[in-house]
Motif scaffolding. Sequence first.
Motif, short mmCIF file in Angstrom:
data_model
loop_
_atom_site.label_atom_id
_atom_site.label_comp_id
_atom_site.label_asym_id
_atom_site.label_seq_id
_atom_site.Cartn_x
_atom_site.Cartn_y
_atom_site.Cartn_z
N UNK A 85 0.83 -1.21 0.00
CA UNK A 85 0.00 0.00 0.00
C UNK A 85 0.86 1.25 0.00
N UNK A 86 1.78 1.31 -0.93
CA UNK A 86 2.72 2.43 -0.96
C UNK A 86 2.02 3.75 -1.24
N UNK A 87 2.57 4.80 -0.62
CA UNK A 87 2.03 6.14 -0.75
C UNK A 87 3.12 7.07 -1.28
N UNK A 88 2.72 8.19 -1.87
CA UNK A 88 3.75 9.14 -2.34
C UNK A 88 4.72 9.54 -1.24
N UNK A 89 4.25 9.60 -0.01
CA UNK A 89 5.15 9.99 1.09
C UNK A 89 6.16 8.89 1.45
N UNK A 90 6.04 7.74 0.83
CA UNK A 90 7.05 6.70 1.01
C UNK A 90 8.24 6.91 0.08
#
Length: 124
Positions: A85-90
């Motif tokens: 569930x990767x996010x841009x903040x990762x």
Amino acid sequence: QVQLVESGGGLVQAGDSLRLSCAVSGRMFSTYATGWFRQAPGKDREFIGAIRWNGGSPNYADSMKARVTISRDNAKNTVYLQMNSLKPEDTAVYYCAVQKGLGLLGVQLNYDYWGQGTQVTVSS
């Protein structure tokens, strides 16, 4: 001397999963630990999680443990970081490191060897 090489980074979409690898070479002992850290642009490097080579369970940062899993393959001398569930903040450079001692796993200063890092970019 211990050497570490990270791989598996790249450009992914938000919601994707990614598995990073950390190949470790050199003389290792069962008490050593391998940790994962990341550094986002303009931010301090932060602890993600770590695992010792003696069969213990991984230790995770509270902020990360819902979405990451650390595992190891002793035969391959490789530690993996599975991220879901990767996010841009990762988006960050992800590093693996080896600690020879028995210090706290979340403390960067306790780590003796570091890899060069692998870039992970998550687009929205």
